[in-house]
Design a protein around this motif. Structure first.
Motif, short mmCIF file in Angstrom:
data_model
loop_
_atom_site.label_atom_id
_atom_site.label_comp_id
_atom_site.label_asym_id
_atom_site.label_seq_id
_atom_site.Cartn_x
_atom_site.Cartn_y
_atom_site.Cartn_z
N GLY A 52 0.83 -1.20 0.00
CA GLY A 52 0.00 0.00 0.00
C GLY A 52 0.86 1.25 0.00
N VAL A 53 0.31 2.31 0.57
CA VAL A 53 0.98 3.61 0.59
C VAL A 53 0.96 4.17 2.00
CG1 VAL A 53 0.97 5.97 -0.30
CG2 VAL A 53 0.32 4.08 -1.80
N LEU A 54 2.08 4.72 2.44
CA LEU A 54 2.20 5.37 3.74
C LEU A 54 2.82 6.75 3.58
CD1 LEU A 54 3.60 2.46 5.98
CD2 LEU A 54 1.31 3.46 6.15
N GLY A 55 2.23 7.73 4.22
CA GLY A 55 2.85 9.04 4.34
C GLY A 55 3.46 9.16 5.72
N ALA A 56 4.60 9.82 5.85
CA ALA A 56 5.29 9.87 7.14
C ALA A 56 5.83 11.26 7.42
CB ALA A 56 6.43 8.85 7.18
N GLY A 74 13.17 9.44 14.38
CA GLY A 74 11.88 8.83 14.67
C GLY A 74 10.86 9.28 13.66
N ASP A 75 9.85 8.42 13.39
CA ASP A 75 8.82 8.82 12.44
C ASP A 75 7.45 8.29 12.86
OD1 ASP A 75 8.51 6.13 11.54
OD2 ASP A 75 10.03 6.40 10.02
N LEU A 76 6.43 8.95 12.32
CA LEU A 76 5.04 8.52 12.47
C LEU A 76 4.47 8.37 11.07
CD1 LEU A 76 2.51 7.99 14.19
CD2 LEU A 76 2.04 10.45 14.09
N GLN A 77 3.89 7.19 10.78
CA GLN A 77 3.42 6.86 9.44
C GLN A 77 1.91 6.62 9.45
OE1 GLN A 77 5.89 3.40 8.33
NE2 GLN A 77 7.27 4.13 9.94
N LEU A 78 1.22 7.20 8.46
CA LEU A 78 -0.21 7.04 8.32
C LEU A 78 -0.54 6.64 6.88
CD1 LEU A 78 -1.43 10.24 10.22
CD2 LEU A 78 -1.29 7.92 11.13
N GLY A 79 -1.54 5.81 6.71
CA GLY A 79 -1.93 5.38 5.37
C GLY A 79 -2.63 4.04 5.43
N ARG A 80 -2.33 3.18 4.48
CA ARG A 80 -2.94 1.85 4.47
C ARG A 80 -2.00 0.84 3.81
NH1 ARG A 80 -8.35 -0.10 4.78
NH2 ARG A 80 -8.62 -2.14 3.80
N VAL A 81 -1.63 -0.17 4.58
CA VAL A 81 -0.87 -1.31 4.07
C VAL A 81 -1.69 -2.55 4.40
CG1 VAL A 81 1.29 -2.60 4.21
CG2 VAL A 81 1.32 -0.13 4.49
N SER A 82 -2.10 -3.29 3.38
CA SER A 82 -3.06 -4.37 3.65
C SER A 82 -3.02 -5.45 2.57
CB SER A 82 -4.47 -3.80 3.74
OG SER A 82 -4.86 -3.23 2.50
N ASP A 83 -3.67 -6.55 2.87
CA ASP A 83 -3.93 -7.60 1.88
C ASP A 83 -5.01 -8.51 2.45
OD1 ASP A 83 -3.68 -8.97 -0.49
OD2 ASP A 83 -2.14 -10.33 0.25
N SER A 84 -5.69 -9.22 1.56
CA SER A 84 -6.71 -10.18 1.97
C SER A 84 -6.85 -11.25 0.89
CB SER A 84 -8.05 -9.49 2.22
OG SER A 84 -8.54 -8.90 1.03
N PHE A 85 -7.39 -12.39 1.27
CA PHE A 85 -7.67 -13.44 0.28
C PHE A 85 -8.79 -14.34 0.79
CE2 PHE A 85 -4.36 -15.56 2.88
CZ PHE A 85 -5.00 -16.76 3.17
#
Length: 201
Positions: A52-56, A74-85
């Motif tokens: 997926g995509v993350l902004g940090a 240090g960082d803080l990351q927001l977004g969506r990293v996912s998968d499903s089946f």
């Protein structure tokens, strides 16, 4: 300024990487390898290849000593990293919307405006994970901890602004989940390619 074979070779200025900085980055992630297995009955219906995509937003400090640039970030990351089946009668999914890391950074100046570096340290993420089938319902949302390692190149631009390109691998450990009858191991991970900007202050 040193001269070799008629060409001028610029030397990095000592201390030019010293100090605190902040920055923003965008990461494309993928190629996770969370193999889903359920015991009993011992089925392995598939693999969750998270992406997926993350902004940090990141904040760091570094210092040059004896030709080596070292520091912490240090960082803080927001977004969506996912998968499903859905396969073999099972449905599985894994999702990360927030993540963070605290890493050491060490590198070597490259030319008069570049920096090659390695980074590694602690990582954490809020993971939403589930596996279900007939008579099976395992789901959990928790903060998982692990590690992040990577390497990158940073180049000074102008007025305290730098551009960077970085590879990272993030792994959030192994957790056993169960519903009272069966269990599975949650092993979220992914690779990422980040592009970003820093500003010194």
């Amino acid at each position: 300024m040193a001269v070799f074979s008629g060409a001028a070779i610029a030397n990095p200025l000592p201390g030019q990487w010293d100090g605190a900085y902040w920055g923003l980055s965008l990461a494309l992630t993928g190629e996770g390898d969370d193999r889903v297995s359920v015991t009993p009955p011992g089925d392995t219906p598939g693999t969750l290849s998270m992406g997926g995509v993350l902004g940090a937003a990141h904040l760091g400090w570094r210092q040059e000593a004896k030709g080596i640039v070292w520091g912490v970030e240090g960082d803080l990351q927001l977004g969506r990293v996912s998968d499903s089946f859905t396969a073999s009668g099972y449905t599985a999914s894994s999702r990360i919307n927030q993540a963070a890391s605290l890493r050491l950074v060490a590198g070597l100046p490259a030319g008069d405006t570049g920096l090659l570096y390695l980074t590694g340290g602690l990582a954490a993420a809020n993971v939403n994970y589930s596996v279900s089938s007939t008579g099976l319902d395992i789901s959990d949302t928790s903060i998982r901890t692990g590690y992040a390692v990577g390497a990158g190149y940073e180049r000074q631009l102008y007025s305290g602004w730098n551009a960077r390109l970085e590879y990272q691998y993030s792994n959030y450990g192994k957790t056993t989940l169960y519903d009272g009858l069966s269990e599975t191991e949650e092993t979220p991970d992914y690779h990422s390619l980040r592009i970003g900007l820093n500003h010194s202050f």
